[in-house]
Design an enzyme around this catalytic site. Sequence first.
Site, PDB file in Angstrom:
ATOM      1  N   SER A  64       0.764  -1.158  -0.052  1.00 43.73           N
ATOM      2  CA  SER A  64       0.148  -0.038   0.175  1.00 43.73           C
ATOM      3  C   SER A  64       0.899   1.188  -0.001  1.00 43.73           C
ATOM      4  CB  SER A  64      -0.991   0.113   1.135  1.00 43.73           C
ATOM      5  OG  SER A  64      -1.771   1.021   1.192  1.00 43.73           O
ATOM      6  N   ASP A 276      -3.171   6.509  -2.771  1.00 45.03           N
ATOM      7  CA  ASP A 276      -1.947   5.823  -2.365  1.00 45.03           C
ATOM      8  C   ASP A 276      -1.558   4.878  -3.226  1.00 45.03           C
ATOM      9  OD1 ASP A 276      -4.028   3.912  -1.891  1.00 45.03           O
ATOM     10  OD2 ASP A 276      -3.271   3.294  -0.044  1.00 45.03           O
ATOM     11  N   ASP A 278      -1.476   1.490  -3.727  1.00 43.02           N
ATOM     12  CA  ASP A 278      -2.516   0.512  -4.197  1.00 43.02           C
ATOM     13  C   ASP A 278      -3.966   0.882  -4.643  1.00 43.02           C
ATOM     14  OD1 ASP A 278      -3.172   0.827  -1.564  1.00 43.02           O
ATOM     15  OD2 ASP A 278      -3.638  -1.532  -1.276  1.00 43.02           O
ATOM     16  N   GLU A 370     -12.201   6.269   7.039  1.00 42.34           N
ATOM     17  CA  GLU A 370     -11.187   6.734   8.139  1.00 42.34           C
ATOM     18  C   GLU A 370     -10.738   8.178   7.675  1.00 42.34           C
ATOM     19  OE1 GLU A 370      -8.658   3.026   9.935  1.00 42.34           O
ATOM     20  OE2 GLU A 370      -8.469   2.990   7.729  1.00 42.34           O
ATOM     21  N   ALA A 371     -10.040   8.662   8.702  1.00 39.45           N
ATOM     22  CA  ALA A 371      -9.765  10.108   8.292  1.00 39.45           C
ATOM     23  C   ALA A 371      -8.426  10.034   7.554  1.00 39.45           C
ATOM     24  CB  ALA A 371      -8.982  10.760   9.600  1.00 39.45           C
ATOM     25  N   ASN A 372      -7.807   8.887   6.920  1.00 40.54           N
ATOM     26  CA  ASN A 372      -6.809   8.834   6.073  1.00 40.54           C
ATOM     27  C   ASN A 372      -7.321   8.573   4.753  1.00 40.54           C
ATOM     28  OD1 ASN A 372      -7.544   6.052   5.825  1.00 40.54           O
ATOM     29  ND2 ASN A 372      -6.154   5.244   7.075  1.00 40.54           N
ATOM     30  N   ARG A 497      -2.817   5.309  21.955  1.00 39.90           N
ATOM     31  CA  ARG A 497      -3.011   3.924  21.582  1.00 39.90           C
ATOM     32  C   ARG A 497      -1.702   3.331  21.230  1.00 39.90           C
ATOM     33  NH1 ARG A 497      -3.494   3.646  15.858  1.00 39.90           N
ATOM     34  NH2 ARG A 497      -4.206   1.369  15.862  1.00 39.90           N
ATOM     35  N   PRO A 498      -1.666   1.905  21.323  1.00 44.62           N
ATOM     36  CA  PRO A 498      -0.374   1.343  21.046  1.00 44.62           C
ATOM     37  C   PRO A 498      -0.338   1.164  19.440  1.00 44.62           C
ATOM     38  CG  PRO A 498      -1.908  -0.329  22.113  1.00 44.62           C
ATOM     39  CD  PRO A 498      -2.421   1.013  22.356  1.00 44.62           C
ATOM     40  N   THR A 501       2.073  -2.199  14.901  1.00 41.62           N
ATOM     41  CA  THR A 501       3.053  -2.915  14.143  1.00 41.62           C
ATOM     42  C   THR A 501       4.317  -2.625  14.801  1.00 41.62           C
ATOM     43  OG1 THR A 501       3.073  -0.547  12.759  1.00 41.62           O
ATOM     44  CG2 THR A 501       1.929  -2.568  11.666  1.00 41.62           C
TER      45      THR A 501
END
Length: 542
Positions: A64, A276, A278, A370-372, A497-498, A501
């Site tokens: 991606s 992006d 892909d 999502e905001a992205n 948040r963790p 990855t």
Amino acid sequence: MDSEALRKFSALHPRPAGLTLHYGTAGFRSAAQQLDHVVFRMGLLAALRSKAVTATIGIMVTASHNPEEDNGVKLVDPLGEMLHPSWEEYATQLANAEEQELQKVITEICQKAAVNLHKDASVFIGRDTRPSSKKLSQSVIDGIQVLGGQYHDYGLVTTPQLHYMVCCQNTQGQYGKATLEGYYEKLSKAFMELIKQSHCSGEFQRHLKIDCANGVGALKLSEMKPYFPQEVLIHIYNDGTKEKLNHLCGADFVKVHQKPPGGLDMKPNERCCSFDGDADRIVYYYKDTAGHFHLIDGDKIATLISIFLKELLAKVKQNFKMAVVQTAYANGNSTRYLQETLKVPVHCVKTGVKHLHHKAQEFDVGVYFEANGHGTVLFSKAAETKIRQLVTEEKDNEKREAAKMLENMIDLINQTVGDAVSDMLVIEAILALKGLSVQQWDALYTDLPNRLLKVQVADRRVIDTTDAERRALTPPGLQEKIDALVKKYKLSRAFVRPSGTEDVVRIYAEADTQENADALAHEVSLAVFHLAGGKGAPPQPI
């Protein structure tokens, strides 16, 4: 299962010692040279999954928006959705099994998932434009063939195109034809039908500059160009002929850096967008006459689509339930606008497309982004059937016209997954139908200033969250500290948040001014550093 073939091929795709990878929302991702054994084994898993569900499974080789040196692989379930969570665990087990354990792990998966190895298997394969993708696709094929599976290699495709074709195949063509031509024809026909209903179709001529991140989206858009009406003038930039994939361009770069991509010359008030690598994410943007950059991200895309759909749903006068699904990263003002101005219910879920997708399935019309810039719209089977019925049977002109628009939206939207090409056409059609400029769209509401940071920690698992990741349960005292800091600023909120990855904790903060958002983000990052085992030097002010 042919044990000898498995041993022979597994030896050709050896697992590097000490490497452990986990299947996450994006499948597996890593440096390309570490992935050969993983994609071979995912070929095995795709064949097993196909045998288990008696349907075609998809497998996409892509990383991606990651740098060109990386690669990855993810599986696509029968209706074009993400791999079932129980199989994510099998994927992780299989990827990390020692060579001599491989047959035993496959046997265990077959027992747990009731896989009949004598059944047929069918797998669709796609890949992005990375230099490593072709060789890795061949490793996938090796895995499928070891278990006697059939495959169709589509070669270079966008991730959403592969999802689409898997869904077409498993619905016996009800969703569309499982070919690229089928995809282009379905989308372009729905798009043309929609803009035909635009009152300003005479002077429709709309230019759009598209940054394709030097990825596969450029190739596929070029192939699709002949299918577009002449009123749509798309100009492709970052087409992969000169620069590296995702380098200083693409949707992720534009969203994170809040600035235009390299390789695209912007004039004031021109509509531009970025895919992006892909082509499953899209963001829009423009520069105003003063030269200021304006980003229109997934939140504003969801809002535009929601306004349009809500108007049409009101006209058809059916009791359809519509909702928008967001994550904690959605800008607070987008949530306020949707709930208070549009009066559309908003639900917040954990980060990750699979969580948004599942929640959106609970409604007749579920909009998620999502905001992205990754998102789509889902229509329930009942809503779709009713809308198509109204098109043919409704006597009232206004109701029938609205139903026709909804039907074209259903066909234009790729309901299997977020799709930059499909989403772009949806946005372009809505702007034309509503006669909106990019500035008017942007002015629907003003984003609250916000800041994203990350803090390195020894072990990200010390952070445990609840309430769709908006509140921290552990370590003790952290949430209380965040609550106290948030109280210092107006219109503010913050959460941690963790990372999924790496050993970092992600921090999001927003407030009434950029200065306050930056200050809050910094103070929260210090709290994380001190209470959650920060590594290295303490975070510095922004």
